[in-house]
Motif scaffolding. Structure first.
Motif, PDB file in Angstrom:
ATOM      1  N   LEU A 135      -5.399  59.992   2.142  1.00 32.23           N
ATOM      2  CA  LEU A 135      -5.106  60.668   0.866  1.00 32.23           C
ATOM      3  C   LEU A 135      -5.390  59.733  -0.305  1.00 32.23           C
ATOM      4  O   LEU A 135      -5.392  58.512  -0.161  1.00 32.23           O
ATOM      5  N   SER A 136      -5.597  60.345  -1.464  1.00 30.91           N
ATOM      6  CA  SER A 136      -5.879  59.528  -2.648  1.00 30.91           C
ATOM      7  C   SER A 136      -4.590  58.842  -3.115  1.00 30.91           C
ATOM      8  O   SER A 136      -3.492  59.189  -2.683  1.00 30.91           O
ATOM      9  N   VAL A 137      -4.762  57.881  -4.026  1.00 31.39           N
ATOM     10  CA  VAL A 137      -3.603  57.189  -4.586  1.00 31.39           C
ATOM     11  C   VAL A 137      -2.674  58.201  -5.268  1.00 31.39           C
ATOM     12  O   VAL A 137      -1.462  58.209  -5.043  1.00 31.39           O
ATOM     13  N   THR A 138      -3.251  59.092  -6.069  1.00 30.18           N
ATOM     14  CA  THR A 138      -2.422  60.086  -6.760  1.00 30.18           C
ATOM     15  C   THR A 138      -1.636  60.912  -5.754  1.00 30.18           C
ATOM     16  O   THR A 138      -0.425  61.133  -5.907  1.00 30.18           O
ATOM     17  N   GLU A 139      -2.334  61.381  -4.706  1.00 28.56           N
ATOM     18  CA  GLU A 139      -1.639  62.216  -3.716  1.00 28.56           C
ATOM     19  C   GLU A 139      -0.509  61.436  -3.053  1.00 28.56           C
ATOM     20  O   GLU A 139       0.598  61.947  -2.878  1.00 28.56           O
ATOM     21  N   ASN A 140      -0.771  60.184  -2.742  1.00 28.21           N
ATOM     22  CA  ASN A 140       0.275  59.363  -2.143  1.00 28.21           C
ATOM     23  C   ASN A 140       1.464  59.194  -3.079  1.00 28.21           C
ATOM     24  O   ASN A 140       2.612  59.247  -2.657  1.00 28.21           O
ATOM     25  N   LEU A 141       1.166  59.007  -4.362  1.00 32.23           N
ATOM     26  CA  LEU A 141       2.256  58.800  -5.324  1.00 32.23           C
ATOM     27  C   LEU A 141       3.146  60.026  -5.443  1.00 32.23           C
ATOM     28  O   LEU A 141       4.348  59.912  -5.624  1.00 32.23           O
ATOM     29  N   LEU A 198       8.602  54.218  -8.624  1.00 36.03           N
ATOM     30  CA  LEU A 198       8.814  54.570 -10.037  1.00 36.03           C
ATOM     31  C   LEU A 198       8.523  56.041 -10.277  1.00 36.03           C
ATOM     32  O   LEU A 198       9.256  56.718 -11.001  1.00 36.03           O
ATOM     33  N   VAL A 199       7.456  56.541  -9.656  1.00 37.96           N
ATOM     34  CA  VAL A 199       7.119  57.956  -9.798  1.00 37.96           C
ATOM     35  C   VAL A 199       8.288  58.811  -9.317  1.00 37.96           C
ATOM     36  O   VAL A 199       8.621  59.832  -9.902  1.00 37.96           O
ATOM     37  N   HIS A 200       8.926  58.348  -8.254  1.00 33.13           N
ATOM     38  CA  HIS A 200      10.054  59.106  -7.704  1.00 33.13           C
ATOM     39  C   HIS A 200      11.346  58.840  -8.476  1.00 33.13           C
ATOM     40  O   HIS A 200      12.416  59.187  -8.005  1.00 33.13           O
ATOM     41  N   ARG A 201      11.213  58.177  -9.603  1.00 30.16           N
ATOM     42  CA  ARG A 201      12.328  57.928 -10.513  1.00 30.16           C
ATOM     43  C   ARG A 201      13.436  57.111  -9.862  1.00 30.16           C
ATOM     44  O   ARG A 201      14.617  57.320 -10.130  1.00 30.16           O
ATOM     45  N   CYS A 202      13.067  56.230  -8.958  1.00 31.51           N
ATOM     46  CA  CYS A 202      14.083  55.436  -8.269  1.00 31.51           C
ATOM     47  C   CYS A 202      14.451  54.205  -9.097  1.00 31.51           C
ATOM     48  O   CYS A 202      13.580  53.579  -9.693  1.00 31.51           O
ATOM     49  N   THR A 203      15.731  53.864  -9.097  1.00 27.81           N
ATOM     50  CA  THR A 203      16.163  52.682  -9.848  1.00 27.81           C
ATOM     51  C   THR A 203      16.726  51.612  -8.936  1.00 27.81           C
ATOM     52  O   THR A 203      16.999  50.506  -9.373  1.00 27.81           O
ATOM     53  N   VAL A 204      16.944  51.973  -7.662  1.00 28.95           N
ATOM     54  CA  VAL A 204      17.334  50.959  -6.681  1.00 28.95           C
ATOM     55  C   VAL A 204      16.124  50.799  -5.776  1.00 28.95           C
ATOM     56  O   VAL A 204      15.752  51.725  -5.059  1.00 28.95           O
ATOM     57  N   ILE A 205      15.453  49.644  -5.854  1.00 30.41           N
ATOM     58  CA  ILE A 205      14.213  49.488  -5.094  1.00 30.41           C
ATOM     59  C   ILE A 205      14.315  48.265  -4.185  1.00 30.41           C
ATOM     60  O   ILE A 205      14.657  47.171  -4.633  1.00 30.41           O
ATOM     61  N   TYR A 206      14.038  48.507  -2.909  1.00 22.67           N
ATOM     62  CA  TYR A 206      14.070  47.417  -1.928  1.00 22.67           C
ATOM     63  C   TYR A 206      12.658  47.058  -1.507  1.00 22.67           C
ATOM     64  O   TYR A 206      11.819  47.937  -1.312  1.00 22.67           O
ATOM     65  N   PHE A 207      12.430  45.779  -1.344  1.00 17.13           N
ATOM     66  CA  PHE A 207      11.119  45.296  -0.896  1.00 17.13           C
ATOM     67  C   PHE A 207      11.323  44.520   0.402  1.00 17.13           C
ATOM     68  O   PHE A 207      11.965  43.467   0.400  1.00 17.13           O
ATOM     69  N   ASP A 208      10.785  45.047   1.499  1.00 16.25           N
ATOM     70  CA  ASP A 208      10.941  44.369   2.778  1.00 16.25           C
ATOM     71  C   ASP A 208       9.709  43.505   3.049  1.00 16.25           C
ATOM     72  O   ASP A 208       8.646  44.018   3.379  1.00 16.25           O
ATOM     73  N   GLU A 209       9.835  42.216   2.887  1.00 15.65           N
ATOM     74  CA  GLU A 209       8.736  41.267   3.089  1.00 15.65           C
ATOM     75  C   GLU A 209       7.445  41.712   2.426  1.00 15.65           C
ATOM     76  O   GLU A 209       6.401  41.786   3.069  1.00 15.65           O
ATOM     77  N   PRO A 210       7.498  42.024   1.134  1.00 18.59           N
ATOM     78  CA  PRO A 210       6.286  42.542   0.499  1.00 18.59           C
ATOM     79  C   PRO A 210       5.200  41.483   0.408  1.00 18.59           C
ATOM     80  O   PRO A 210       4.026  41.803   0.366  1.00 18.59           O
ATOM     81  N   THR A 211       5.608  40.221   0.386  1.00 16.20           N
ATOM     82  CA  THR A 211       4.609  39.193   0.069  1.00 16.20           C
ATOM     83  C   THR A 211       3.932  38.614   1.295  1.00 16.20           C
ATOM     84  O   THR A 211       2.974  37.877   1.163  1.00 16.20           O
ATOM     85  N   SER A 212       4.401  38.966   2.506  1.00 16.67           N
ATOM     86  CA  SER A 212       3.829  38.255   3.653  1.00 16.67           C
ATOM     87  C   SER A 212       2.322  38.466   3.805  1.00 16.67           C
ATOM     88  O   SER A 212       1.633  37.546   4.209  1.00 16.67           O
ATOM     89  N   PRO A 213       1.760  39.643   3.463  1.00 15.88           N
ATOM     90  CA  PRO A 213       0.295  39.705   3.551  1.00 15.88           C
ATOM     91  C   PRO A 213      -0.412  39.283   2.263  1.00 15.88           C
ATOM     92  O   PRO A 213      -1.629  39.412   2.178  1.00 15.88           O
TER      93      PRO A 213
END
Ligand SMILES: Nc1ncnc2c1ncn2[C@@H]1O[C@H](COP(=O)(O)OP(=O)(O)OP(=O)(O)O)[C@@H](O)[C@H]1O
Ligand SMILES: [Mg+2]
Length: 543
Positions: A135-141, A198-213
């Motif tokens: 899917l496109s980026v927009t569709e994914n968002l 952000l698109v989903h208007r979330c204000t509590v955001i968790y990042f699980d090992e985002p930087t490892s790759p």
């Protein structure tokens, strides 16, 4: 007035999450056609109380208390399998706790699903990006919250694309919203996940090992995004095995060990060594070279690559590795390191050049032919290339050698297979309930160890390790360095690809540096230092 606050407040006053709102609440209608790139001024406090979770009778989280506060980055650290991802998955509604409570703002929320958690404003950017690749980026968002047009039964693609661009901008991502997810790098996909929150208007955001790759530069971009969100009052949770990152970005740090919370402290109260000790339960030895200087005398050349070219990824690459030598490949993402490994291993075609193993030219290379000839490759992206997610650890580990076992008869002897799997997993220290556990139930780092076990079983002469410590905890990283050193001692010729310059410096006898598809330098022995490598991989000497 930002729409988000109104919506969250409205939702919160309506009772338990599971019973809340029609799924379409966030989509369509007049309300949602207002501009959406806004900034919530206050975030939400989100608390887990006495959270406990077991899988198949094994307790993986035990009475964990944790509070994520607005305007803070709260990191969760611990060894592989400590329970970090499980904890965040519970907070984000992916797993249900066996007992304990979740309190969002002032209100208890229960029976969460990922969707209802998102509707409450809680989003988890997962350990491996989970975008729908075709899917496109927009569709994914906008999956799940497609905007409706004026007629109410049509989809308003125009406004979604505009919004998508604005959100991509906000996370510093310069890609066409029309492009398909599979065309993006992992780093870009990670940022799309962030934009999705952000698109989903979330204000509590968790990042699980985002930087490892990610490379240091890409991680820097993500940290800028996180800092901006923090300044805007978002509530952020973060997992990483890179302690320098944790120390740089966190306001608060919680340490988990074996499913229990060992400590929670303000960033100002913690420092690296004490953190490592709390995580691992012991002091780690300093980061020194793990093996004595390499002496090439009398050592046979095992792998020789000459003028290997696969445009546009890399061109004219030549190097060789001797028996018992560890050769590093340094370079930024996009410098062509993984593509070289894949080309050597027959996963992608070459335009020209040769690959020789023990002097014999490997023609018409395929992974099978390479493994048979004694060359193995541990891929970087284990989720895509290496792992059979729905298969037991045992079969995942023995997958590479089954044809050899079967050669002695039509059937594989189950006992032989199990013994082999046991030996191999013991050697890399995989932590799991049993060899019958499905590999997808292992923590990220333990999956990596299981994959390493697979390749050890093939008794290779040459091994290419592509980011072997990605997602692996500090203690286990040391184990992997020692394992590579031990394998080299036994005569294995190793190619070690890594984005962490310090680990190249402590494991490699020699390192070649790549920049934009070309070899730009070579360092050996005492010259192999972080600083020397750092200036080579950014192409410093070519400027
Ligand atoms: N779906 C599942 N089924 C069975 N066991 C699971 C499942 N998910 C996690 N586990 C187990 O729970 C324990 C904790 O796993 P978790 O993924 O939370 O660890 P982690 O701290 O995130 O580790 P890593 O740093 O390796 O990612 C592990 O022993 C893992 O095998
Ligand atoms: Mg994890």
């Amino acid at each position: 007035m930002p729409l988000l606050l109104v919506r969250n407040k409205g939702l919160r006053s309506q009772g338990p999450a599971a019973t809340r709102g029609h799924p379409d609440r966030a989509s369509g209608g007049d309300v949602d056609r207002r501009p959406r790139v806004g900034t919530p001024r206050v975030g939400t406090r989100y608390e887990g109380r006495s959270l406990t979770k077991s899988f198949d009778g094994a307790t993986v989280l035990s009475q964990v208390d944790i509070t994520f506060a607005p305007g803070e980055v709260h990191s969760v650290v611990g060894e592989n399998g400590a329970g970090k991802s499980t904890l965040l998955k519970i907070m984000a509604g992916i797993y249900q706790p066996d007992s304990g409570q979740l309190v969002l703002g002032e209100e208890r929320v229960g029976g969460l699903s990922p969707r209802s958690a998102q509707q409450l404003g809680v989003y988890l950017v997962p350990q491996e990006p989970a975008l729908m690749q075709s899917l496109s980026v927009t569709e994914n968002l906008f999956v799940g919250i497609l905007r409706r047009g004026r007629l109410h039964f049509n989809v308003d693609w125009r406004s979604m694309k505009q919004e998508a661009s604005a959100y991509l901008d906000r996370v510093g991502l310069d890609v066409d919203p029309e492009v398909r997810a599979e065309e993006l790098s992992i780093a870009q996909q990670q940022l799309v996940e962030c934009a999705r929150a952000l698109v989903h208007r979330c204000t509590v955001i968790y990042f699980d090992e985002p930087t490892s790759p990610l490379t240091a530069k890409e991680a820097g971009t993500l940290f800028e995004v996180m800092k901006n969100l923090r300044a805007d009052g978002y509530t952020l949770g973060f997992i990483s095995h890179r302690l320098d990152e944790v120390l740089a970005i966190s306001d608060r740090v919680t340490v988990l060990r074996d499913g229990k919370r060992v400590s929670t402290a303000l960033r100002s109260e913690v420092e690296g060594p004490s953190l490592v000790k709390a995580m691992v339960g012991r002091e780690l030895t300093g980061r020194e070279r793990v093996r004595p200087p390499f002496d090439a005398t009398g050592r046979k050349e095992m792998l020789a690559v000459e003028d290997l070219t696969s445009e546009p990824s890399f061109a004219g690459v030549s190097f060789s590795v001797r028996e018992g030598e560890v050769l590093g490949l340094a370079g930024l993402v996009g410098s062509g390191r993984t593509e070289i490994a894949e080309t050597i291993f027959g996963l992608r075609p070459s335009d020209r050049g040769t690959v020789r193993l023990e002097g014999r030219r490997l023609e018409h290379r395929s992974p099978r032919a390479c493994i048979d000839a004694g060359l193995v490759y541990l891929p970087e992206d284990r989720a895509r290339h290496g792992i059979f997610a729905d298969v037991e650890v045992e079969r995942n580990v023995t997958a590479g050698v089954i044809p050899h076992l079967a050669r002695y008869g039509p059937l594989v002897k189950p006992v032989a297979e199990r013994d082999l799997a046991k030996q191999a997993t013991d050697r890399t220290g995989v932590r799991m309930a049993s060899l019958d556990t499905l590999i997808k139930a292992l923590s990220g780092g333990n999956q990596q160890r299981a994959m390493l076990s697979r390749w050890l079983l093939a008794a290779p002469k040459v091994a290419i390790f592509d980011e072997p410590t990605r997602g692996v905890d500090v203690g286990a990283k040391d184990d992997i360095y020692h394992l590579v050193a031990q394998l080299a001692e036994g005569g294995l010729a190793c190619v070690f690809i890594s984005s962490e310059l310090s680990e190249l410096a402590i494991t490699c006898d020699r390192v070649i540096a790549m920049y934009e598809g070309h070899v730009v330098g070579e360092l050996s022995g005492a010259e192999v230092t972080d600083a020397n490598l750092g200036s080579l991989i950014v192409g410093a000497h070519t400027i």
